[in-house]
Motif scaffolding. Structure first.
Motif, PDB file in Angstrom:
ATOM      1  N   GLY A 128      -1.000  12.623   6.480  1.00  0.00           N
ATOM      2  CA  GLY A 128      -2.074  11.679   6.196  1.00  0.00           C
ATOM      3  C   GLY A 128      -2.710  11.936   4.844  1.00  0.00           C
ATOM      4  N   GLY A 129      -3.504  10.974   4.402  1.00  0.00           N
ATOM      5  CA  GLY A 129      -4.143  11.101   3.103  1.00  0.00           C
ATOM      6  C   GLY A 129      -4.756   9.775   2.697  1.00  0.00           C
ATOM      7  N   THR A 130      -5.211   9.696   1.475  1.00  0.00           N
ATOM      8  CA  THR A 130      -5.934   8.510   1.006  1.00  0.00           C
ATOM      9  C   THR A 130      -5.060   7.258   1.038  1.00  0.00           C
ATOM     10  N   VAL A 131      -3.842   7.355   0.563  1.00  0.00           N
ATOM     11  CA  VAL A 131      -2.959   6.183   0.530  1.00  0.00           C
ATOM     12  C   VAL A 131      -2.586   5.767   1.947  1.00  0.00           C
ATOM     13  N   THR A 132      -2.272   6.748   2.792  1.00  0.00           N
ATOM     14  CA  THR A 132      -1.956   6.459   4.195  1.00  0.00           C
ATOM     15  C   THR A 132      -3.123   5.744   4.865  1.00  0.00           C
ATOM     16  N   ILE A 162       6.723   6.780  -7.485  1.00  0.00           N
ATOM     17  CA  ILE A 162       5.282   7.051  -7.494  1.00  0.00           C
ATOM     18  C   ILE A 162       5.056   8.533  -7.208  1.00  0.00           C
ATOM     19  N   LEU A 163       4.335   9.203  -8.097  1.00  0.00           N
ATOM     20  CA  LEU A 163       4.181  10.655  -8.000  1.00  0.00           C
ATOM     21  C   LEU A 163       2.750  11.102  -7.761  1.00  0.00           C
ATOM     22  N   ASP A 164       1.793  10.166  -7.783  1.00  0.00           N
ATOM     23  CA  ASP A 164       0.411  10.585  -7.594  1.00  0.00           C
ATOM     24  C   ASP A 164      -0.384   9.496  -6.895  1.00  0.00           C
ATOM     25  N   GLU A 165      -1.521   9.913  -6.334  1.00  0.00           N
ATOM     26  CA  GLU A 165      -2.355   9.021  -5.531  1.00  0.00           C
ATOM     27  C   GLU A 165      -2.885   7.839  -6.343  1.00  0.00           C
ATOM     28  N   ALA A 166      -3.333   8.104  -7.561  1.00  0.00           N
ATOM     29  CA  ALA A 166      -3.909   7.031  -8.375  1.00  0.00           C
ATOM     30  C   ALA A 166      -2.896   5.927  -8.635  1.00  0.00           C
ATOM     31  N   THR A 167      -1.671   6.312  -8.945  1.00  0.00           N
ATOM     32  CA  THR A 167      -0.627   5.309  -9.189  1.00  0.00           C
ATOM     33  C   THR A 167      -0.340   4.521  -7.922  1.00  0.00           C
ATOM     34  N   ALA A 168      -0.273   5.202  -6.782  1.00  0.00           N
ATOM     35  CA  ALA A 168      -0.001   4.520  -5.516  1.00  0.00           C
ATOM     36  C   ALA A 168      -1.075   3.473  -5.216  1.00  0.00           C
ATOM     37  N   LEU A 169      -2.328   3.825  -5.418  1.00  0.00           N
ATOM     38  CA  LEU A 169      -3.423   2.888  -5.154  1.00  0.00           C
ATOM     39  C   LEU A 169      -3.404   1.722  -6.137  1.00  0.00           C
ATOM     40  N   THR A 170      -3.035   2.009  -7.396  1.00  0.00           N
ATOM     41  CA  THR A 170      -2.927   0.933  -8.390  1.00  0.00           C
ATOM     42  C   THR A 170      -1.805  -0.032  -8.022  1.00  0.00           C
ATOM     43  N   VAL A 171      -0.677   0.494  -7.579  1.00  0.00           N
ATOM     44  CA  VAL A 171       0.442  -0.361  -7.171  1.00  0.00           C
ATOM     45  C   VAL A 171       0.023  -1.242  -5.998  1.00  0.00           C
ATOM     46  N   TRP A 223       9.554   0.589  -1.295  1.00  0.00           N
ATOM     47  CA  TRP A 223      10.184   1.872  -0.975  1.00  0.00           C
ATOM     48  C   TRP A 223       9.554   3.032  -1.735  1.00  0.00           C
ATOM     49  N   HIS A 224       9.051   2.797  -2.928  1.00  0.00           N
ATOM     50  CA  HIS A 224       8.388   3.886  -3.639  1.00  0.00           C
ATOM     51  C   HIS A 224       7.041   4.227  -2.986  1.00  0.00           C
ATOM     52  N   LEU A 225       6.344   3.226  -2.471  1.00  0.00           N
ATOM     53  CA  LEU A 225       5.137   3.518  -1.705  1.00  0.00           C
ATOM     54  C   LEU A 225       5.483   4.277  -0.425  1.00  0.00           C
ATOM     55  N   ALA A 226       6.537   3.827   0.266  1.00  0.00           N
ATOM     56  CA  ALA A 226       6.959   4.509   1.490  1.00  0.00           C
ATOM     57  C   ALA A 226       7.344   5.957   1.203  1.00  0.00           C
ATOM     58  N   ASP A 227       8.094   6.163   0.112  1.00  0.00           N
ATOM     59  CA  ASP A 227       8.509   7.521  -0.235  1.00  0.00           C
ATOM     60  C   ASP A 227       7.325   8.396  -0.622  1.00  0.00           C
ATOM     61  N   TYR A 228       6.345   7.807  -1.312  1.00  0.00           N
ATOM     62  CA  TYR A 228       5.160   8.587  -1.670  1.00  0.00           C
ATOM     63  C   TYR A 228       4.461   9.087  -0.406  1.00  0.00           C
ATOM     64  N   ILE A 229       4.273   8.205   0.558  1.00  0.00           N
ATOM     65  CA  ILE A 229       3.587   8.597   1.797  1.00  0.00           C
ATOM     66  C   ILE A 229       4.388   9.667   2.536  1.00  0.00           C
ATOM     67  N   ARG A 230       5.715   9.503   2.587  1.00  0.00           N
ATOM     68  CA  ARG A 230       6.550  10.482   3.273  1.00  0.00           C
ATOM     69  C   ARG A 230       6.453  11.861   2.628  1.00  0.00           C
ATOM     70  N   HIS A 231       6.545  11.882   1.311  1.00  0.00           N
ATOM     71  CA  HIS A 231       6.686  13.149   0.607  1.00  0.00           C
ATOM     72  C   HIS A 231       5.351  13.823   0.287  1.00  0.00           C
ATOM     73  N   TYR A 232       4.332  13.015  -0.011  1.00  0.00           N
ATOM     74  CA  TYR A 232       3.073  13.583  -0.489  1.00  0.00           C
ATOM     75  C   TYR A 232       1.944  13.523   0.542  1.00  0.00           C
ATOM     76  N   GLU A 233       2.112  12.707   1.572  1.00  0.00           N
ATOM     77  CA  GLU A 233       1.073  12.622   2.594  1.00  0.00           C
ATOM     78  C   GLU A 233       1.701  12.679   3.991  1.00  0.00           C
ATOM     79  N   PRO A 234       2.518  13.692   4.273  1.00  0.00           N
ATOM     80  CA  PRO A 234       3.169  13.757   5.588  1.00  0.00           C
ATOM     81  C   PRO A 234       2.174  13.906   6.732  1.00  0.00           C
TER      82      PRO A 234
END
Length: 399
Positions: free
Chosen positions: A277-281, A205-214, A264-275
């Motif tokens: 905090g952010g919308t997905v977090t 997962i590389l972007d917020e929209a995809t993470a929220l869709t998942v 794990w892809h959701l977990a990795d997205y939060i780790r890498h793109y929202e260290p």
């Protein structure tokens, strides 16, 4: 596996091989892999079988051995194969019609035929475009233990098949016909539960929209997947005492309906793109703090706990920070006695240490024994392979 002959190039290569053998031998035998219950959906291709056997008859094939491991769910496959081996010039459609009518009666035969025609089309048309088939078509047999062929199966396939199978039960006339129809329906319930609970690996997962869709897709579908997965074991047990439904193979693939790559892809997205905090977090936090005892609730609670660092660990000394060269309470496993296994401090993922495993000729590693409680468990391992490493693998085993 001559189902692969549905591919024109593979069929041409097989025919060329036959022609080469005909120059050397007056009689030729075939070994074939018509596997049935190794697959978790019905693998039927009677018209291709008929073409292949007619070709065999015309090219001096005098013996034919099959690994089939079938049960009733394979429908007419074994019977058609036996009939055509006596006389490959028979009309396969007439044989199929005979089987359908004899099995469930003339009133139900049309619906049963429609179901098996549908699955024949899936295997001989749709499956040709699958990565699974393209990857395996040159192999000795199509690898049933690589289950990504299931990615080609959809919920709509069972929305088509199941009402027809129920209609077959309703239309079957005699007690024997109805008994057979009920058994076939039971097998299709197993196929449905298996195919609709098996999960497809998703891309990182590389972007917020995809993470929220998942996240939304998991909330919508996870409970159904888990429910389907829970039906598989009881059906297997039920079939084991039935001579026409039991699986003539010890192979069994088990899964829960949860998808490790989603987690794990959701977990990795939060780790890498929202260290920080952010919308997905924030969304995961809000979902995890709802009073939700559903499977999705368990999922987001574990995801939130992983992100917050609040999950307890089953393993002790998880990153090998304590000890030298041993790393208690890890036990080193070196069954062939060739591997070097020791705690080292020159390479690490976090902290200062790691476990070095080298010169293993087959398998080696480390393990711990601990008590577990029912519920979700997430397992993760980080490994490093030096530049120039060209083979090997890492596996987490829980037993």
């Amino acid at each position: 596996d001559r189902m692969a002959w549905m591919d024109e190039d593979i069929r041409a290569a097989g025919h060329a091989q036959m022609e080469a053998w005909r120059e050397k031998a007056e009689q030729i035998g075939w070994y074939d892999y018509m596997y049935g219950v190794h697959y978790i959906v019905p693998r039927v291709y009677p018209h291709l079988m008929a073409e292949n056997l007619k070709y065999a008859h015309q090219n001096n094939v005098y013996g034919h051995y099959n690994e089939m491991y079938h049960n009733a769910g394979d429908g007419p496959k074994a019977w058609i194969n036996a009939k055509l081996m006596w006389d490959p010039e028979q009309d396969v459609d007439a044989l199929l019609q005979e089987w359908y009518e004899r099995t469930v009666g003339p009133e139900a035969a049309e619906d049963l035929e429609a179901v098996y025609d549908y699955w024949e089309n899936i295997w001989t048309e749709r499956m040709q475009a699958s990565e699974w088939f393209i990857r395996n078509k040159n192999n000795t047999y199509l690898r049933f233990n690589e289950l990504d062929y299931v990615y080609m199966i959809t919920k709509e396939d069972f929305q088509f098949s199941m009402p027809l199978m129920e209609s077959v039960v309703e239309k079957a006339e005699t007690d024997l016909q109805k008994s057979r129809a009920i058994k076939l329906l039971s097998m299709f319930k197993y196929y449905e539960a298996s195919a609709l609970s098996y999960t497809k690996d998703i891309d990182p997962i590389l972007d917020e929209a995809t993470a929220l869709t998942v996240l939304s897709d998991i909330e919508a579908n996870l409970s159904e997947r888990v429910e389907y997965a829970s039906k598989r074991g009881p059906l297997w047990d039920e079939f084991s005492n039935d001579p026409i439904l039991r699986f003539r193979s010890s192979r069994w693939y088990e899964w829960s309906g949860y998808n490790r790559t989603e987690f794990w892809h959701l977990a990795d997205y939060i780790r890498h793109y929202e260290p920080n905090g952010g919308t997905v977090t924030d969304t995961v936090y809000q979902l995890a703090n709802q009073d939700d005892s559903s499977h999705f609730g368990y999922f987001v609670n574990m995801l939130h706990g992983l992100n917050e660092g609040s999950l307890s660990s089953y393993t002790t000394n998880s990153s090998f920070e304590e000890g030298s060269p041993e790393a208690s309470p890890w036990t080193y496993w070196n069954p062939n006695g060739t591997a070097t296994i020791e705690r080292v401090t020159d390479i690490s993922h976090s902290g200062e240490a790691s476990l070095l495993v080298e010169n293993s000729t087959h398998r080696a590693g480390a393990y711990q024994i601990f008590d577990v409680q029912p519920g979700l468990t997430a397992a993760e391992v980080y490994y490093y392979s030096p530049p120039g490493t060209d083979h090997g693998g890492v596996r987490i085993v829980a037993s």
